[in-house]
Scaffold this motif. Structure first.
Motif, short mmCIF file in Angstrom:
data_model
loop_
_atom_site.label_atom_id
_atom_site.label_comp_id
_atom_site.label_asym_id
_atom_site.label_seq_id
_atom_site.Cartn_x
_atom_site.Cartn_y
_atom_site.Cartn_z
N LEU A 125 0.86 -1.27 0.09
CA LEU A 125 0.07 0.06 0.01
C LEU A 125 0.89 1.20 -0.03
CD1 LEU A 125 -2.76 -0.95 2.75
CD2 LEU A 125 -3.01 -0.92 0.04
N LEU A 126 1.94 1.16 0.81
CA LEU A 126 2.74 2.39 0.90
C LEU A 126 3.71 2.52 -0.23
CD1 LEU A 126 4.47 1.89 4.36
CD2 LEU A 126 3.14 3.86 3.63
N LYS A 127 3.78 1.44 -1.14
CA LYS A 127 4.68 1.74 -2.34
C LYS A 127 3.68 2.77 -3.30
CE LYS A 127 5.45 -0.51 -6.57
NZ LYS A 127 4.60 -1.76 -7.24
N ASN A 128 2.39 2.66 -3.16
CA ASN A 128 1.50 3.36 -4.25
C ASN A 128 1.48 4.93 -3.61
OD1 ASN A 128 0.84 1.18 -5.59
ND2 ASN A 128 -0.77 0.50 -4.20
N PHE A 129 1.45 5.02 -2.52
CA PHE A 129 1.50 6.25 -1.75
C PHE A 129 2.85 6.88 -1.99
CE2 PHE A 129 2.09 9.01 1.82
CZ PHE A 129 1.21 9.99 2.08
N GLY A 130 3.67 6.02 -1.95
CA GLY A 130 5.27 6.62 -2.13
C GLY A 130 5.37 7.29 -3.68
N LYS A 131 4.63 6.84 -4.53
CA LYS A 131 4.73 7.46 -6.07
C LYS A 131 4.35 8.94 -6.07
CE LYS A 131 3.58 2.97 -8.52
NZ LYS A 131 2.39 2.24 -8.82
N ARG A 132 3.65 9.32 -4.97
CA ARG A 132 3.16 10.72 -4.91
C ARG A 132 4.35 11.63 -4.65
NH1 ARG A 132 -2.67 10.32 -2.12
NH2 ARG A 132 -3.39 8.44 -3.65
N LEU A 133 5.54 10.89 -3.95
CA LEU A 133 6.72 11.71 -3.36
C LEU A 133 7.85 11.69 -4.32
CD1 LEU A 133 6.43 10.32 0.46
CD2 LEU A 133 5.59 12.47 -0.31
N ARG A 134 7.33 11.32 -5.66
CA ARG A 134 8.66 11.13 -6.56
C ARG A 134 9.39 12.38 -6.50
NH1 ARG A 134 5.75 7.92 -11.15
NH2 ARG A 134 5.91 6.00 -10.45
N GLN A 135 8.63 13.40 -6.31
CA GLN A 135 9.62 14.82 -6.87
C GLN A 135 10.74 15.06 -5.98
OE1 GLN A 135 6.35 14.21 -6.41
NE2 GLN A 135 5.50 15.88 -5.24
N ILE A 136 10.62 14.46 -4.86
CA ILE A 136 11.68 14.69 -3.62
C ILE A 136 12.81 13.58 -4.01
CG2 ILE A 136 12.23 14.82 -1.21
CD1 ILE A 136 9.15 15.18 -0.70
N PRO A 137 13.95 14.04 -3.91
CA PRO A 137 15.20 12.95 -4.22
C PRO A 137 15.08 11.81 -3.10
CG PRO A 137 15.78 15.37 -4.52
CD PRO A 137 14.53 15.37 -4.04
N LYS A 138 15.32 10.65 -3.84
CA LYS A 138 15.16 9.69 -2.61
C LYS A 138 16.13 9.75 -1.53
CE LYS A 138 13.24 6.15 -5.69
NZ LYS A 138 13.33 4.88 -6.44
N LEU A 139 17.35 10.23 -2.01
CA LEU A 139 18.62 10.29 -0.92
C LEU A 139 18.24 11.31 0.16
CD1 LEU A 139 21.71 10.06 -2.85
CD2 LEU A 139 20.80 8.22 -1.32
N ILE A 140 17.71 12.45 -0.27
CA ILE A 140 17.16 13.40 0.69
C ILE A 140 16.21 12.75 1.55
CG2 ILE A 140 16.04 15.67 0.90
CD1 ILE A 140 17.49 16.66 -1.50
N MET A 141 15.37 12.28 0.98
CA MET A 141 14.16 11.48 1.78
C MET A 141 14.56 10.52 3.00
SD MET A 141 10.70 10.90 0.05
CE MET A 141 10.79 9.99 -1.26
N LEU A 142 15.82 9.91 2.41
CA LEU A 142 16.42 8.63 3.24
C LEU A 142 17.17 9.34 4.27
CD1 LEU A 142 16.17 5.72 3.04
CD2 LEU A 142 18.06 5.66 1.42
N SER A 143 17.68 10.39 4.02
CA SER A 143 18.53 11.36 4.91
C SER A 143 17.70 11.47 6.18
CB SER A 143 19.38 12.30 4.43
OG SER A 143 20.34 11.90 3.42
N ILE A 144 16.49 12.23 5.74
CA ILE A 144 15.68 12.69 6.71
C ILE A 144 14.98 11.76 7.63
CG2 ILE A 144 13.28 13.79 7.20
CD1 ILE A 144 13.58 15.12 4.51
N PHE A 145 14.71 10.32 6.90
CA PHE A 145 14.14 9.17 7.75
C PHE A 145 15.28 8.61 8.91
CE2 PHE A 145 11.45 8.04 3.92
CZ PHE A 145 10.33 9.07 4.10
N LEU A 146 16.65 8.70 8.24
CA LEU A 146 17.59 8.30 9.08
C LEU A 146 17.65 9.11 10.34
CD1 LEU A 146 19.71 6.01 9.01
CD2 LEU A 146 21.29 7.92 8.16
#
Ligand code: SF4
Length: 314
Positions: A125-146
């Protein structure tokens, strides 16, 4: 909120008690029926995705919100085996989840991951939701999550043994680091998937050493929820927004056990001889190579590729 308040279940007493005890036969029956229904759908239905999601939804409702029983099959299995000859009720209680799951594995490999596991369903389910966040670079999102995960680990760290009592958070942290490696070089994906064998060994060693470790899935089943499992669970959710089924692909020890037994699967997916770039967007586990071959250790039998690209189940 007190962590105790999160331990909420609709059913607190056994629905089908065995010998008037607290041991409940219902989770075993429900799991067997769900697996049987999944296999029936695989063989008899033409359009399988909607039916698969209904099975996943049932499983989520039953095992996450209804029964007081979790899927921590590996720990329960070891404990159940140690009780043979001493306490038959305990043997049943601790092996009633793993036995139907292992039985299904000999027919359809990781069908449990693709059809039953609530943690897998939540990630889909999250994968489908995550598609909406495509415009944010993945490495930046991952750094925030870390940063979020490290803050939570520091804020809710256990009083005594930081690593042993914090195993679930550590697994979440490892998952975040692995996702960095995966995003930095997607060609690493196949190698990184092998890491789940390492986590399986760590998990089994912990059990053999008598260490009571929790895991992210404890948070979804609720009966052994603690802060480390909650932090691990949050890490699984966050990474699931960026990398499809990241936990199932790289870390899940139960997935590692299933993959280690891949040579015993009766049915596997046969890929195509026609190379295509499209495959990578079809498979939630990235189990299909560009050349069209299928990595059976990763395949969870969602059957999207059979419907979309004409791959064969054989
Ligand atoms: S290989 Fe096919 S059946 Fe297996 S997980 Fe990928 S899409 Fe699903």
């Amino acid at each position: 909120m007190n962590i105790e308040q999160l331990k909420w279940k609709m059913v607190e007493r056994p629905l089908i008690p065995i010998q008037n005890s607290w041991v409940d036969a219902t989770p075993f029956i429900a799991l067997t029926l769900l697996l049987g229904a999944s296999i029936f759908i695989i063989f008899k239905f033409r359009k399988k995705q909607s039916a698969r999601h209904i099975i996943q939804l049932f499983s989520l409702i039953l095992f996450a919100f209804t029964f007081h029983r979790c899927f921590c099959a590996i720990r329960g299995w070891f404990f159940g085996l140690s009780e043979i000859g001493r306490d038959n009720l305990s043997v049943f209680q601790n092996t009633c989840i793993i036995i139907p799951v292992i039985a299904s594995l000999f027919i359809f490999g990781r069908i449990f991951c693709g059809w039953i596991c609530p943690l897998g369903f939540v990630q889909e389910l999250l994968k489908n939701f995550g598609k909406r966040l495509r415009q944010i670079p993945k490495l930046i999102m991952l750094s925030i999550f870390l940063v979020i995960a490290i803050f939570l680990i520091y804020r809710f760290k256990p009083v005594n043994f930081f690593v042993i009592q914090n195993m679930s958070s550590m697994l979440g942290l490892c998952l975040l680091f692995i996702c960095f490696l995966s995003i930095a070089n997607p060609a690493n994906d196949l190698r990184l998937k092998k890491l789940k064998y390492f986590f399986l060994v760590i998990w089994i060693l912990s059990i053999l050493l008598g260490i009571f470790v929790t895991s992210p899935w404890c948070a979804i089943y609720g009966n052994e929820i603690d802060y480390p499992s909650l932090i691990g669970f949050i890490s699984v959710l966050l990474t699931g927004l960026i990398i499809s089924m990241a936990w199932c692909r790289y870390v899940c020890p139960l997935g590692g056990l299933f993959a280690a037994l891949a040579r015993f699967y009766k049915y596997t997916i046969k890929g195509s001889d026609i190379p295509s770039e499209e495959y990578k967007n079809t498979c939630p586990m990235r189990a299909i190579t560009k050349n069209g071959t299928v990595d059976k250790e990763s395949c969870i039998y969602c059957l999207r590729c059979t419907e979309k690209h004409g791959f064969k189940l054989q």
